[in-house]
Design a protein around this motif. Structure first.
Motif, PDB file in Angstrom:
ATOM      1  N   GLY A   1     134.541 -18.509 -65.759  1.00 20.60           N
ATOM      2  CA  GLY A   1     133.867 -17.277 -66.173  1.00 20.60           C
ATOM      3  C   GLY A   1     134.299 -16.104 -65.304  1.00 20.60           C
ATOM      4  O   GLY A   1     135.302 -16.164 -64.603  1.00 20.60           O
ATOM      5  N   TRP A   2     133.536 -15.041 -65.376  1.00 19.02           N
ATOM      6  CA  TRP A   2     133.769 -13.862 -64.557  1.00 19.02           C
ATOM      7  C   TRP A   2     132.445 -13.464 -63.945  1.00 19.02           C
ATOM      8  O   TRP A   2     131.386 -13.643 -64.546  1.00 19.02           O
ATOM      9  CB  TRP A   2     134.316 -12.713 -65.403  1.00 19.02           C
ATOM     10  N   THR A   3     132.472 -12.890 -62.745  1.00 18.42           N
ATOM     11  CA  THR A   3     131.226 -12.496 -62.092  1.00 18.42           C
ATOM     12  C   THR A   3     130.685 -11.205 -62.692  1.00 18.42           C
ATOM     13  O   THR A   3     131.447 -10.383 -63.216  1.00 18.42           O
ATOM     14  CB  THR A   3     131.433 -12.294 -60.579  1.00 18.42           C
ATOM     15  N   LYS A   4     129.396 -11.053 -62.586  1.00 20.16           N
ATOM     16  CA  LYS A   4     128.731  -9.840 -63.070  1.00 20.16           C
ATOM     17  C   LYS A   4     129.308  -8.621 -62.347  1.00 20.16           C
ATOM     18  O   LYS A   4     129.564  -7.584 -62.965  1.00 20.16           O
ATOM     19  CB  LYS A   4     127.223  -9.963 -62.822  1.00 20.16           C
ATOM     20  N   ARG A   5     129.545  -8.772 -61.062  1.00 17.23           N
ATOM     21  CA  ARG A   5     130.080  -7.666 -60.256  1.00 17.23           C
ATOM     22  C   ARG A   5     131.479  -7.266 -60.737  1.00 17.23           C
ATOM     23  O   ARG A   5     131.787  -6.087 -60.869  1.00 17.23           O
ATOM     24  CB  ARG A   5     130.109  -8.083 -58.794  1.00 17.23           C
ATOM     25  N   GLN A   6     132.327  -8.269 -60.976  1.00 19.54           N
ATOM     26  CA  GLN A   6     133.690  -7.982 -61.437  1.00 19.54           C
ATOM     27  C   GLN A   6     133.671  -7.262 -62.781  1.00 19.54           C
ATOM     28  O   GLN A   6     134.360  -6.277 -62.987  1.00 19.54           O
ATOM     29  CB  GLN A   6     134.498  -9.266 -61.556  1.00 19.54           C
ATOM     30  N   LEU A   7     132.863  -7.764 -63.703  1.00 19.08           N
ATOM     31  CA  LEU A   7     132.782  -7.128 -65.022  1.00 19.08           C
ATOM     32  C   LEU A   7     132.273  -5.697 -64.908  1.00 19.08           C
ATOM     33  O   LEU A   7     132.765  -4.802 -65.600  1.00 19.08           O
ATOM     34  CB  LEU A   7     131.907  -7.958 -65.955  1.00 19.08           C
ATOM     35  N   ALA A   8     131.299  -5.470 -64.025  1.00 22.64           N
ATOM     36  CA  ALA A   8     130.768  -4.118 -63.838  1.00 22.64           C
ATOM     37  C   ALA A   8     131.861  -3.166 -63.349  1.00 22.64           C
ATOM     38  O   ALA A   8     131.912  -2.004 -63.767  1.00 22.64           O
ATOM     39  CB  ALA A   8     129.601  -4.143 -62.856  1.00 22.64           C
ATOM     40  N   GLU A   9     132.754  -3.659 -62.484  1.00 27.89           N
ATOM     41  CA  GLU A   9     133.856  -2.819 -61.998  1.00 27.89           C
ATOM     42  C   GLU A   9     134.778  -2.401 -63.145  1.00 27.89           C
ATOM     43  O   GLU A   9     135.421  -1.356 -63.071  1.00 27.89           O
ATOM     44  CB  GLU A   9     134.658  -3.568 -60.936  1.00 27.89           C
ATOM     45  N   TRP A  10     134.841  -3.224 -64.156  1.00 25.53           N
ATOM     46  CA  TRP A  10     135.680  -2.916 -65.321  1.00 25.53           C
ATOM     47  C   TRP A  10     134.905  -2.189 -66.423  1.00 25.53           C
ATOM     48  O   TRP A  10     135.448  -1.906 -67.489  1.00 25.53           O
ATOM     49  CB  TRP A  10     136.267  -4.204 -65.895  1.00 25.53           C
ATOM     50  N   GLY A  11     133.622  -1.925 -66.206  1.00 27.61           N
ATOM     51  CA  GLY A  11     132.816  -1.223 -67.203  1.00 27.61           C
ATOM     52  C   GLY A  11     132.276  -2.117 -68.301  1.00 27.61           C
ATOM     53  O   GLY A  11     131.879  -1.637 -69.361  1.00 27.61           O
ATOM     54  N   VAL A  12     132.240  -3.436 -68.054  1.00 29.38           N
ATOM     55  CA  VAL A  12     131.732  -4.387 -69.051  1.00 29.38           C
ATOM     56  C   VAL A  12     130.268  -4.665 -68.752  1.00 29.38           C
ATOM     57  O   VAL A  12     129.926  -5.053 -67.636  1.00 29.38           O
ATOM     58  CB  VAL A  12     132.547  -5.710 -69.011  1.00 29.38           C
ATOM     59  N   PRO A  13     129.363  -4.459 -69.721  1.00 30.27           N
ATOM     60  CA  PRO A  13     127.938  -4.704 -69.486  1.00 30.27           C
ATOM     61  C   PRO A  13     127.635  -6.193 -69.326  1.00 30.27           C
ATOM     62  O   PRO A  13     128.438  -7.053 -69.695  1.00 30.27           O
ATOM     63  CB  PRO A  13     127.262  -4.146 -70.742  1.00 30.27           C
ATOM     64  N   TRP A  14     126.476  -6.472 -68.754  1.00 28.17           N
ATOM     65  CA  TRP A  14     126.024  -7.859 -68.580  1.00 28.17           C
ATOM     66  C   TRP A  14     124.851  -8.123 -69.490  1.00 28.17           C
ATOM     67  O   TRP A  14     123.944  -7.299 -69.526  1.00 28.17           O
ATOM     68  CB  TRP A  14     125.637  -8.105 -67.124  1.00 28.17           C
ATOM     69  N   PRO A  15     124.789  -9.223 -70.182  1.00 30.98           N
ATOM     70  CA  PRO A  15     125.868 -10.189 -70.336  1.00 30.98           C
ATOM     71  C   PRO A  15     127.000  -9.585 -71.151  1.00 30.98           C
ATOM     72  O   PRO A  15     126.780  -8.707 -71.982  1.00 30.98           O
ATOM     73  CB  PRO A  15     125.211 -11.357 -71.065  1.00 30.98           C
ATOM     74  N   PRO A  16     128.212 -10.059 -70.908  1.00 30.98           N
ATOM     75  CA  PRO A  16     129.349  -9.455 -71.607  1.00 30.98           C
ATOM     76  C   PRO A  16     129.290  -9.704 -73.113  1.00 30.98           C
ATOM     77  O   PRO A  16     129.055 -10.824 -73.542  1.00 30.98           O
ATOM     78  CB  PRO A  16     130.568 -10.150 -70.987  1.00 30.98           C
ATOM     79  N   PRO A  17     129.459  -8.655 -73.899  1.00 35.43           N
ATOM     80  CA  PRO A  17     129.418  -8.830 -75.360  1.00 35.43           C
ATOM     81  C   PRO A  17     130.655  -9.546 -75.873  1.00 35.43           C
ATOM     82  O   PRO A  17     131.707  -9.555 -75.226  1.00 35.43           O
ATOM     83  CB  PRO A  17     129.360  -7.398 -75.887  1.00 35.43           C
ATOM     84  N   GLN A  18     130.517 -10.130 -77.030  1.00 35.80           N
ATOM     85  CA  GLN A  18     131.632 -10.817 -77.664  1.00 35.80           C
ATOM     86  C   GLN A  18     132.780  -9.824 -77.857  1.00 35.80           C
ATOM     87  O   GLN A  18     132.573  -8.680 -78.241  1.00 35.80           O
ATOM     88  CB  GLN A  18     131.192 -11.379 -79.007  1.00 35.80           C
ATOM     89  N   GLY A  19     133.985 -10.264 -77.550  1.00 35.60           N
ATOM     90  CA  GLY A  19     135.159  -9.424 -77.733  1.00 35.60           C
ATOM     91  C   GLY A  19     135.485  -8.505 -76.568  1.00 35.60           C
ATOM     92  O   GLY A  19     136.370  -7.653 -76.679  1.00 35.60           O
TER      93      GLY A  19
END
Length: 71
Positions: A20-38
């Protein structure tokens, strides 16, 4: 707000040992949590320079911000 857009290789390299990917890493990329499909295809499109709307999570039933949590 400007966020870093990683390459597809960077996204793959950031994957945790559990897949998977960490919540922190996704946030750095602008991806909300939980990450949406696609979300990965969305980042790849951004990386290619395509004009894509911001990522958003669809509202899950029963989680509306105006809902009274006591009932």
């Amino acid at each position: 707000m400007s966020t870093y857009v990683p390459s597809p290789d960077e996204v793959a390299a950031a994957q945790t040992p559990k897949g998977g990917w960490t919540k922190r890493q996704l946030a750095e990329w602008g991806v909300p949590w939980p990450p949406p499909q696609g979300w990965r295809k969305h980042l790849e499109a951004q990386w290619r320079g395509e004009d894509v709307p911001p990522l958003e999570n669809p509202q899950t039933p029963g989680t509306a911000s105006d809902q009274d949590t006591l009932f």
